[in-house]
Structures are given as structure tokens and as C-alpha cells.
Design a protein around this motif. Structure first.
Motif, PDB file in Angstrom:
ATOM      1  N   LYS A 301       0.849  -1.207   0.000  1.00 23.79           N
ATOM      2  CA  LYS A 301       0.000   0.000   0.000  1.00 23.79           C
ATOM      3  C   LYS A 301       0.878   1.248   0.000  1.00 23.79           C
ATOM      4  CE  LYS A 301      -4.314  -1.397   2.091  1.00 23.79           C
ATOM      5  NZ  LYS A 301      -4.895  -1.634   3.387  1.00 23.79           N
ATOM      6  N   LEU A 305       0.767   0.020  -4.440  1.00 24.16           N
ATOM      7  CA  LEU A 305       0.280  -1.193  -5.115  1.00 24.16           C
ATOM      8  C   LEU A 305      -0.869  -1.801  -4.305  1.00 24.16           C
ATOM      9  CD1 LEU A 305       3.649  -2.940  -6.113  1.00 24.16           C
ATOM     10  CD2 LEU A 305       2.154  -1.596  -7.575  1.00 24.16           C
ATOM     11  N   ASN A 306      -1.759  -2.488  -4.997  1.00 22.59           N
ATOM     12  CA  ASN A 306      -2.902  -3.089  -4.322  1.00 22.59           C
ATOM     13  C   ASN A 306      -2.527  -4.499  -3.830  1.00 22.59           C
ATOM     14  OD1 ASN A 306      -5.307  -4.123  -3.459  1.00 22.59           O
ATOM     15  ND2 ASN A 306      -6.482  -3.416  -5.256  1.00 22.59           N
ATOM     16  N   LYS A 308      -4.232  -6.749  -2.828  1.00 20.82           N
ATOM     17  CA  LYS A 308      -5.168  -7.815  -3.246  1.00 20.82           C
ATOM     18  C   LYS A 308      -4.680  -8.449  -4.551  1.00 20.82           C
ATOM     19  CE  LYS A 308      -9.405  -6.287  -1.115  1.00 20.82           C
ATOM     20  NZ  LYS A 308     -10.158  -5.034  -1.222  1.00 20.82           N
ATOM     21  N   ASN A 309      -3.873  -7.703  -5.287  1.00 19.33           N
ATOM     22  CA  ASN A 309      -3.391  -8.209  -6.589  1.00 19.33           C
ATOM     23  C   ASN A 309      -1.991  -8.820  -6.519  1.00 19.33           C
ATOM     24  OD1 ASN A 309      -5.720  -7.118  -7.566  1.00 19.33           O
ATOM     25  ND2 ASN A 309      -4.737  -5.219  -8.255  1.00 19.33           N
TER      26      ASN A 309
END
Ligand code: YSA
Length: 346
Positions: A301, A305-306, A308-309
């Protein structure tokens, strides 16, 4: 009025002086005296203008003959001196080709540089790129972005050299703390790299680190780490990949059978976290060489960047400790001791 007798006198005076000259310098002086622009031969030529045409022809011819004659003996005498100088130099400056040569000391790389190059080579062979980052860091990259906020007890793990500088003033500066420090580890480069590059990615980051701590046989206040970071799409990478990469590295680096173990540990920027120890044959003890883990979602984060990905592992290995194990060096302080007896062994 100039007559033939004066000319013959001039010829024999100049000839005698040139033949008796003792050096090149004397010869140059004689050249100027007799053959130079204002020399005696040219003076005779000037006087010709006053002579009758018949005499001018006769005496003019003789002057030219004398001029040519004097030039010739001067050139010969100059060549003689040059030969003498060469002969003298050859006899005095003779080179004794049988004398033993002076040994030229060859420089060589520092053991830490050798180890750094080898580490880079091994990781490059596994598809990692070598990346560098700044040694003077901000509090944000060294701590906050790695999930180590102010007053977090984990900050005690990294005794820090803070640098004097402007205190943050604006709310924005305070939120992304810009206080300066000497980086305590190479991990801030993880954030810097992910901010600018989209995954998937594989990097290693060699570099100097600084910690405000007492030195002993295995601790220095200035030492080297190599950071590693591998990020893939979520679900495509796990601790098993980390273990495989490190095992491959250890096998290649130590070129043989080396005992290694993964121990659970704690870092705010990885979950789970572990440490890698290597068995030191000479002391029959385990040496802690690498800190590592799966990248914490908060780190992704902070880098934009996410989580979750994306998923990945990261590690920081002590380069000095790797060198100590490889070359069986008992004390880390030897690396910066500037002791030639130590350095010449590599
Ligand atoms: C952990 C997780 C990650 O996702 C990425 C990196 C890390 C490592 C973390 N940044 C770190 O610095 N951990 S550490 O404090 O345990 O240091 C890692 C290695 O650096 C140690 O195993 C040791 O080999 C070396 N080291 C640490 N302090 C040292 C030192 N070497 C010499 N002198 C010191 N004072």
C-alpha cells in the motif's frame, strides 16, 4: 675597401675558430658571429655595393665560396658533437638487461567487493536485476513506509544515526516524514522501486547500511546488506519459492554442502517473517545471515500497489557475514582494519 686578402683572413679566422670549438654552444655562437644575419660574412656582402662591377663579380663569387665552405665545416663539427654526446650517453647510461626487475605490485579487489560481485552474479542468473538506492534516507522510506511508525517498539531494532537537517514543517512533510538519517537497512529501496516499477519484478539491492551500535566480532556500525525482492500476481508465489531461491543461492555461493535453517522471526514489514541461519563449521555454531519474509500488505500500500493483486517475498542478507563464512574470517572488524596482511590473502 674590401679586398681578397681581407676575405682570406676572414676565412682562416672562422675556420680556425670552428675547428677549435669545444661545444655545441660555442659552435652556435660562432655561427651567429660569422654566418648570422649580422655576421661578418654578411657584412662583407653589404660592402660589395661600393665596389666596381668587375670587382663585385670577382669578390662576390669568393664570398659565396667562403660562406658555403664555412657552412659545411660547421655542419660537420655539429654532427661530430652529436656523435660524441650519443657515445657518452651510451657508455654512461648503459642498461643492464641482466639486472633483476623491480616487482610491480598489482592491486586487487577488497574481499567484500568480491563477495558482492559473486552475490549479484548468482541472483542475476536467477533473473534478478541489480538496483541501487541512497545511503542518506528519509524517515518515511526507512521506517514509516515499512510499517514501522514513530514510537513503534520495533524501531529499537535499528539504532539509528539521525542527521541534522530541517525539521518537517508542513502537514504534508510531517505526514510523509522527511527527517534524514543514514539508512539502517537496504529495505527502503523496496518502496522506492515499487513506486516506479510495476510488478512482476525481481531485484537485488547491494549497499552500505549504518547502525548506531557497539561493535564486536560480528557487528559493525557500518556494514553491507543485499536486499532481495520478488513480486508476482497473488497466488503465484509463496514461502516455498523463497526457500528454493535461497537454497539455490547458498548452494552456488558456498559451492558445496552447507547446512541452513529457517527460523521464525519478526519484522513489521513481513508476515510471516523468518531468519536464515547458516552453520559455521569452524565454531560449530549457527550464524544469522538473512532476515526475510512475505511482503506485508501495508508495504504494498505504501508503495502504491494493491495487496489484493500482488504477493511476494523479500530478504536482507548481511554481506559481511556471508564473506566471513565463505573465507572463514573470525572478526568482522578486519574488513575495515586496513591491515595489508589480512587484505593480501584475497
Ligand atoms: C527482513 C525482511 C524483509 O522483507 C526484507 C529485509 C529484511 C531484513 C531487515 N531489513 C534487516 O535489516 N534485518 S536484520 O536487522 O536482521 O539484518 C539483516 C542481516 O544484516 C543480518 O542477518 C546480518 O547478517 C546483517 N547485519 C545486521 N546488523 C549488522 C549486520 N551485519 C554486520 N553488522 C551489523 N551491525
Amino acid at each position: 675597401m674590401l679586398d681578397k686578402k681581407d676575405l682570406e683572413n676572414l676565412k682562416s679566422k672562422a675556420e680556425k675558430a670552428i675547428k677549435n670549438a669545444q661545444s655545441v654552444f660555442e659552435l652556435e655562437k660562432l655561427y651567429r658571429q660569422f654566418l648570422g644575419k649580422k655576421g661578418e660574412v654578411n657584412q662583407c656582402i653589404k660592402m660589395l655595393s661600393k665596389a666596381t662591377p668587375e670587382k663585385r663579380k670577382e669578390i662576390g663569387k669568393r664570398i659565396n665560396e667562403i660562406k658555403q665552405f664555412l657552412q659545411e665545416i660547421l655542419v660537420k663539427k655539429r654532427a661530430f658533437f652529436q656523435q660524441e654526446m650519443i657515445k657518452k650517453a651510451l657508455s654512461e647510461e648503459r642498461i643492464d638487461i641482466t639486472a633483476p626487475g623491480v616487482k610491480v605490485e598489482r592491486g586487487h579487489l577488497h574481499p567484500l567487493t568480491l563477495v558482492e560481485q559473486r552475490v549479484e552474479e548468482i541472483f542475476q542468473s536467477m533473473g534478478f536485476s541489480v538496483v541501487l538506492g541512497p545511503e542518506v534516507e528519509t524517515e518515511w522510506y526507512n521506517f514509516d513506509a515499512l510499517n514501522i511508525p514513530k514510537d513503534h517498539p520495533a524501531r529499537d531494532m535499528w539504532d539509528t544515526f539521525w542527521l541534522k537537517g530541517k525539521e518537517p514543517e508542513t502537514r504534508k512533510q510531517k505526514a510523509k516524514s522527511e527527517r534524514l538519517l543514514l539508512r539502517t537497512h537496504t529495505s527502503p529501496v523496496q518502496i522506492r522501486y515499487m513506486e516506479k516499477h510495476n510488478p512482476p519484478l525481481r531485484i537485488v539491492v547491494p549497499g552500505k547500511c549504518f547502525r548506531h551500535e557497539a561493535t564486536d566480532a560480528s557487528h559493525e556500525f557500518q556494514f553491507y546488506q543485499v536486499e532481495g525482492l520478488m513480486v508476482e500476481e497473488r497466488g503465484k508465489i509463496s514461502v516455498a519459492n523463497f526457500k528454493a531461491v535461497i537454497q539455490e543461492f547458498v548452494k552456488k555461493f558456498f559451492a558445496g554442502d552447507i547446512k541452513m535453517r529457517l527460523r521464525p522471526s519478526y519484522f513489521p514489514f513481513t508476515e510471516p517473517s523468518f531468519e536464515v541461519d547458516i552453520f559455521w563449521k569452524s565454531t560449530k555454531e549457527w550464524a544469522e545471515v538473512i532476515g526475510a519474509g512475505m511482503v506485508h500488505p501495508k508495504v504494498f500500500k505504501a508503495a502504491g500497489l494493491n495487496p489484493k493483486n500482488w504477493q511476494g517475498f523479500a530478504f536482507g542478507m548481511g554481506l559481511d557475514r556471508l564473506a566471513m563464512l565463505k573465507y572463514n574470517i573470525p572478526d568482522i572488524r578486519l574488513f575495515h582494519s586496513v591491515d595489508l596482511r589480512f587484505l593480501k590473502q584475497f
